[in-house]
Write a protein that holds these residues in place. Structure first.
Motif, PDB file in Angstrom:
ATOM      1  N   ALA A 191       0.825  -1.214   0.000  1.00 16.19           N
ATOM      2  CA  ALA A 191       0.000   0.000   0.000  1.00 16.19           C
ATOM      3  C   ALA A 191       0.859   1.265   0.000  1.00 16.19           C
ATOM      4  CB  ALA A 191      -0.921  -0.010   1.223  1.00 16.19           C
ATOM      5  N   ALA A 192       1.928   1.265   0.798  1.00 17.38           N
ATOM      6  CA  ALA A 192       2.800   2.439   0.852  1.00 17.38           C
ATOM      7  C   ALA A 192       3.536   2.643  -0.463  1.00 17.38           C
ATOM      8  CB  ALA A 192       3.804   2.290   1.997  1.00 17.38           C
ATOM      9  N   VAL A 200       4.653  10.554  -6.531  1.00 15.02           N
ATOM     10  CA  VAL A 200       5.704  10.895  -7.497  1.00 15.02           C
ATOM     11  C   VAL A 200       5.104  11.220  -8.863  1.00 15.02           C
ATOM     12  CG1 VAL A 200       7.691   9.996  -8.761  1.00 15.02           C
ATOM     13  CG2 VAL A 200       7.496   9.592  -6.304  1.00 15.02           C
ATOM     14  N   LEU A 201       4.148  10.403  -9.305  1.00 17.93           N
ATOM     15  CA  LEU A 201       3.504  10.663 -10.595  1.00 17.93           C
ATOM     16  C   LEU A 201       2.794  12.020 -10.599  1.00 17.93           C
ATOM     17  CD1 LEU A 201       2.031   7.141 -11.421  1.00 17.93           C
ATOM     18  CD2 LEU A 201       3.810   8.334 -12.693  1.00 17.93           C
ATOM     19  N   ASP A 202       2.088  12.319  -9.509  1.00 15.46           N
ATOM     20  CA  ASP A 202       1.405  13.618  -9.417  1.00 15.46           C
ATOM     21  C   ASP A 202       2.418  14.760  -9.431  1.00 15.46           C
ATOM     22  OD1 ASP A 202      -1.036  12.404  -9.344  1.00 15.46           O
ATOM     23  OD2 ASP A 202      -1.280  12.532  -7.168  1.00 15.46           O
ATOM     24  N   GLY A 203       3.538  14.574  -8.742  1.00 12.11           N
ATOM     25  CA  GLY A 203       4.552  15.619  -8.706  1.00 12.11           C
ATOM     26  C   GLY A 203       5.184  15.860 -10.064  1.00 12.11           C
ATOM     27  N   ALA A 219       3.793  19.200  -1.950  1.00 12.44           N
ATOM     28  CA  ALA A 219       3.941  17.976  -2.740  1.00 12.44           C
ATOM     29  C   ALA A 219       5.143  17.168  -2.269  1.00 12.44           C
ATOM     30  CB  ALA A 219       4.082  18.326  -4.218  1.00 12.44           C
ATOM     31  N   VAL A 220       6.245  17.876  -1.961  1.00 12.66           N
ATOM     32  CA  VAL A 220       7.439  17.192  -1.452  1.00 12.66           C
ATOM     33  C   VAL A 220       7.140  16.536  -0.107  1.00 12.66           C
ATOM     34  CG1 VAL A 220       9.782  17.547  -0.578  1.00 12.66           C
ATOM     35  CG2 VAL A 220       9.060  18.638  -2.713  1.00 12.66           C
ATOM     36  N   ALA A 221       6.391  17.244   0.734  1.00 14.37           N
ATOM     37  CA  ALA A 221       6.031  16.691   2.044  1.00 14.37           C
ATOM     38  C   ALA A 221       5.182  15.438   1.888  1.00 14.37           C
ATOM     39  CB  ALA A 221       5.288  17.743   2.869  1.00 14.37           C
ATOM     40  N   THR A 225       6.256  11.788   3.233  1.00 14.12           N
ATOM     41  CA  THR A 225       5.405  11.000   4.136  1.00 14.12           C
ATOM     42  C   THR A 225       5.221   9.586   3.605  1.00 14.12           C
ATOM     43  OG1 THR A 225       4.221  12.979   4.855  1.00 14.12           O
ATOM     44  CG2 THR A 225       3.131  10.867   5.190  1.00 14.12           C
ATOM     45  N   ALA A 226       4.947   9.476   2.299  1.00 11.37           N
ATOM     46  CA  ALA A 226       4.772   8.153   1.691  1.00 11.37           C
ATOM     47  C   ALA A 226       6.070   7.353   1.746  1.00 11.37           C
ATOM     48  CB  ALA A 226       4.297   8.298   0.242  1.00 11.37           C
TER      49      ALA A 226
END
Length: 555
Positions: A191-192, A200-203, A219-221, A225-226
């Protein structure tokens, strides 16, 4: 673990390759045990012998060399057979997964991109290596342990029970305990990993907007977290594996000490000689080589169980669009009607509401309007990628919900702004539109979209390879390949959803001017932001979910 059993039919299809791999793995392990045991006996016997001239060194030497060659050849054969079987299983798993994903289209409403990538890659990989790194080694270890127990029962009976208890604790109880202890951590890793891929894809996709609107730090945060979540889950798996590995070593040591103590008693009673005891002790050490591998196998088994659960969640998902219980025939022609249609991705907030629209068979109609007005939603409704929350969509009077999916796809074709050009030949790209099209039909459609001269100039012509995503083509040429493919279909209705996306103004204008002539005799619905040329029959404007016909001003 039940989810893994659900994939048994796929594994059963490769049972011959699996049995061969298992046999070769067993031969490899047995040769290793025999090699170490024989070497121990040989060296000890040679050291203790005072009759060097009569001690036969040739037979043991030949045995050592023979077992070495057998081990090398069996290991090579095991790798060859195992990896061949794994690749074949990978193909079967992907075919199984894609077959279950297609009915769930559109996937974006069910899975995030990162989650989907995980299911397509990481989850499938966890299962395709399941036999190679988990089930196979466990089976081999159990069989080797059983054989070693029999040997000890014959040569050193007192050590057989001690060995059996400790060895099977190492190859069965420890891995089972590790799987149970790691199940939650394994699921968390899966899941993680999906969450990190999504972040990453969204970023990457939204990098420009994130920078422009000052949201980069957020976005980096999110990615951090992930990543920390994934790292913590992997550390838990690592700790569990380290504890299990230590337990295996303790059990191996216990088996060795137990056999040594029993051997001393048997040696004193002259029931066994020194060289044989040395050989048996080294064989015991070699047999535990298999148990040490099982720690990694059990960890992979925990991950595979989580992956199997996620893949089974796909298999048991209800299709997004249900096939009609009794499909009705559709009369010939391409008349389209939307009658008081309401639809919203969130039903409480409809994208279109009470929308009625009629398009006559053979018309070429443009639908324009601002972004978010619901234009692409109309395309999805016409292809029945979604069903209306209220109202009816009809093709020649037939409610699309009563039409079989295969029949609907034969009657209505779609070309989108991101229609792909595949890494394949020109011929293969075109035949996606009509599989049985001959070369004459292909050249005819290329002539129609003004690509025939370009393709004739390519090495191999129709057999020329176009680069992945059409990278060997200009944007306009890639669009025309997709247009040719769409026109090659025998559909009565063709829906174009922003077909000129990515083209410059001149290429866009040329593309749209030609469309009415290219689709003559068929119904064409063009959803576009572009200026619509005079060659179109009508222009409809969609605003706030409502449609109105506007005066058609020539471009």
């Amino acid at each position: 673990m039940k989810a893994i059993l659900a994939f048994a039919p796929l594994f059963a299809r490769l049972k011959g390759a699996m049995l061969l791999t298992l046999l070769l793995s067993l031969v490899t392990l047995a040769a290793g045990i025999g090699l170490l045991g024989l070497s121990g006996w040989f060296l000890t016997a040679a050291a203790l012998s005072t009759l060097g001239s009569v001690f036969n060194i040739f037979a043991p030497s030949a045995g050592v060399r023979g077992l070495s060659f057998i081990r090398i050849l069996a290991r090579y054969g095991e790798k060859l057979s195992g990896h061949d079987m794994t690749l074949r299983l990978l193909s079967d798993l992907r075919a199984w997964l894609f077959a279950r994903l297609f009915p769930l289209v559109p996937l974006a409403r069910r899975f995030g991109r990162g989650d989907l990538v995980s299911r397509l890659l990481a989850d499938v990989e966890a299962l395709d290596t399941l036999f190679l790194v988990a089930l196979g080694p466990i089976s081999t270890a159990v069989l080797a342990g059983a054989a070693m127990t029999v040997v000890l029962a014959l040569l050193l009976p007192g050590a057989a029970v001690i060995y059996a208890v400790l060895f099977f604790s190492a190859v069965l109880l420890v891995p089972v305990g590790l799987v149970l202890a790691s199940r939650r951590a394994g699921a968390e890793v899966v899941a993680a990993g999906a969450a990190l891929r999504q972040a990453v894809l969204d970023g990457i996709d939204g990098h420009q907007d994130l920078v422009l609107f000052g949201a980069r730090d957020a976005a980096v945060a999110s990615s951090d977290t992930a990543a920390r979540r994934l790292s913590a889950a992997r550390r838990r798996l690592g700790r569990n594996a380290a504890l299990a590995g230590a337990m295996v070593q303790i059990l191996a040591g216990g088996a060795l000490v137990g056999a040594l103590l029993v051997g001393f008693v048997a040696l004193e009673a002259q029931q066994i000689d020194g060289p044989l005891l040395a050989g048996l002790l080294l064989a015991i050490i070699a047999s535990f080589e298999a148990s040490a591998m099982l720690v990694r196998s059990a960890t992979r088994l925990a991950g595979a169980a989580a992956a199997a659960d996620r893949l089974q969640a796909i298999a048991t998902s209800a299709p997004g669009i249900a096939e009609p219980a009794a499909a009705l025939p559709v009369p010939p022609g391409g008349e389209i009607r939307l009658e008081a249609v309401r639809f919203g991705y969130d039903p409480a907030h409809p994208v279109i509401d009470a929308l009625s629209l009629a398009i006559r068979s053979g018309e070429c109609v443009a639908i324009t309007g601002p972004s978010g007005a619901g234009k692409s939603t109309i395309a999805q409704l016409l292809l029945r990628l979604v069903d209306p929350d209220a109202g009816v969509v009809r093709l020649n009077g037939a409610d699309l919900r009563d039409v079989a999916g295969a029949e609907l796809r034969r009657r209505i074709a779609l070309m989108t702004q991101d229609a792909p050009v595949f890494l394949d030949t020109v011929r293969a790209n075109l035949r996606i539109g009509r599989d049985g099209a001959d070369d004459a039909a292909l050249w005819q459609v290329l002539e129609a979209v003004q690509l025939a001269d370009f393709v004739k100039a390519l090495p191999g012509q129709l057999d020329a390879i176009v680069g992945e995503a059409g990278r060997t083509l200009s944007a306009g040429q890639a669009r025309r390949i997709c247009l040719a493919r769409t026109l090659l279909s025998e559909a009565d209705v063709i829906v174009f959803d922003e077909p000129t996306g990515g083209l410059d103004f001149e290429a866009e204008s040329a593309f749209l001017v030609e469309l009415p002539a290219l689709t003559r005799g068929r119904t064409a619905i063009v959803i576009t932001h572009a200026v619509v040329p005079a060659s179109f029959d009508r222009v409809l404007e969609l605003r706030a979910g409502r449609i109105a016909e506007r005066a058609h001003v020539p471009a």
